[in-house]
Enzyme design. Sequence first.
Site, PDB file in Angstrom:
ATOM      1  N   HIS A 123      19.431 -53.728  42.271  1.00  0.00           N
ATOM      2  CA  HIS A 123      19.456 -55.057  41.667  1.00  0.00           C
ATOM      3  C   HIS A 123      19.017 -55.042  40.210  1.00  0.00           C
ATOM      4  O   HIS A 123      18.673 -56.080  39.651  1.00  0.00           O
ATOM      5  CB  HIS A 123      18.580 -56.011  42.490  1.00  0.00           C
ATOM      6  CG  HIS A 123      19.051 -56.154  43.909  1.00  0.00           C
ATOM      7  ND1 HIS A 123      18.180 -56.224  44.987  1.00  0.00           N
ATOM      8  CD2 HIS A 123      20.298 -56.215  44.430  1.00  0.00           C
ATOM      9  CE1 HIS A 123      18.885 -56.335  46.105  1.00  0.00           C
ATOM     10  NE2 HIS A 123      20.167 -56.326  45.790  1.00  0.00           N
ATOM     11  N   ASN A 215       7.668 -50.984  57.998  1.00  0.00           N
ATOM     12  CA  ASN A 215       7.742 -52.351  57.494  1.00  0.00           C
ATOM     13  C   ASN A 215       6.836 -53.215  58.371  1.00  0.00           C
ATOM     14  O   ASN A 215       6.662 -52.941  59.560  1.00  0.00           O
ATOM     15  CB  ASN A 215       9.188 -52.864  57.557  1.00  0.00           C
ATOM     16  CG  ASN A 215       9.396 -54.148  56.785  1.00  0.00           C
ATOM     17  OD1 ASN A 215       9.064 -54.233  55.599  1.00  0.00           O
ATOM     18  ND2 ASN A 215       9.925 -55.165  57.441  1.00  0.00           N
TER      19      ASN A 215
END
Length: 244
Positions: A123, A215
């Site tokens: 990104h 995570n």
Amino acid sequence: MNHNIEQLKDIIKDSNKITFFTGAGVSVASGIPDFRSMGGLFDEISKEGYSPEYLLSTNYLQDSPEGFVEFYHKRLLLADKQPNLVHQWIAQLEHDKRSLGVITQNIDGLHADAGSSNVDELHGTLNRFYCIECNKVYSKAYVMAQDLRQCEACGSVIRPDIVLYGEILNEQTISNAIHKIREADTLFVLGSSLVVQPAAGLISYFEGQHLVIINRDPTPYDHLASLVINDDMVTVINEINHIT
């Protein structure tokens, strides 16, 4: 947890071509909240009555260039954020020739700041800015030090080199990321919910031996993983760091 750590140690010892795929959770310990987490950037902007997607879009840049510049100076330029243990661990494994590099969804530039050189920033990055007219390039450090809002060469707007809403991901970056994932014997997914597309879909290109997901919350790819650890990332890396 202890069994998971032992399994993780074994995987790391047996791996020579590790690829890392990182998301916002990696930068939490550096004081950068997950974009959509409680108290993150999304919440802060929404409280002010604005759509974060609009303020981070090409539409806003075109509709109100000055407003866009004011927004990113206020919300995106984080001068006091430094790489944490996770960034440093990833960079060290690359330095030791154990890793093929890192693919990141993050725009904070902290992997590069930590010393990782083979980084695919899906990104974009806040470490680099450019003029929308003449393409003159500026570093984040220079933009911040000068409080720069217009191009010094032509006077037009300068913007961060990030992928805004309304833009597509860079094809070369995607190609590099796919190559890294295909070549890996182990793929580490760190701090990513694996729900943002098309980035998360890159995981499907992995053909190696071990997929490891660390995570805090479950992901849609957990059922494919050799090992899943739902815990604080810094705690996990602290446990294994001394043998890697």
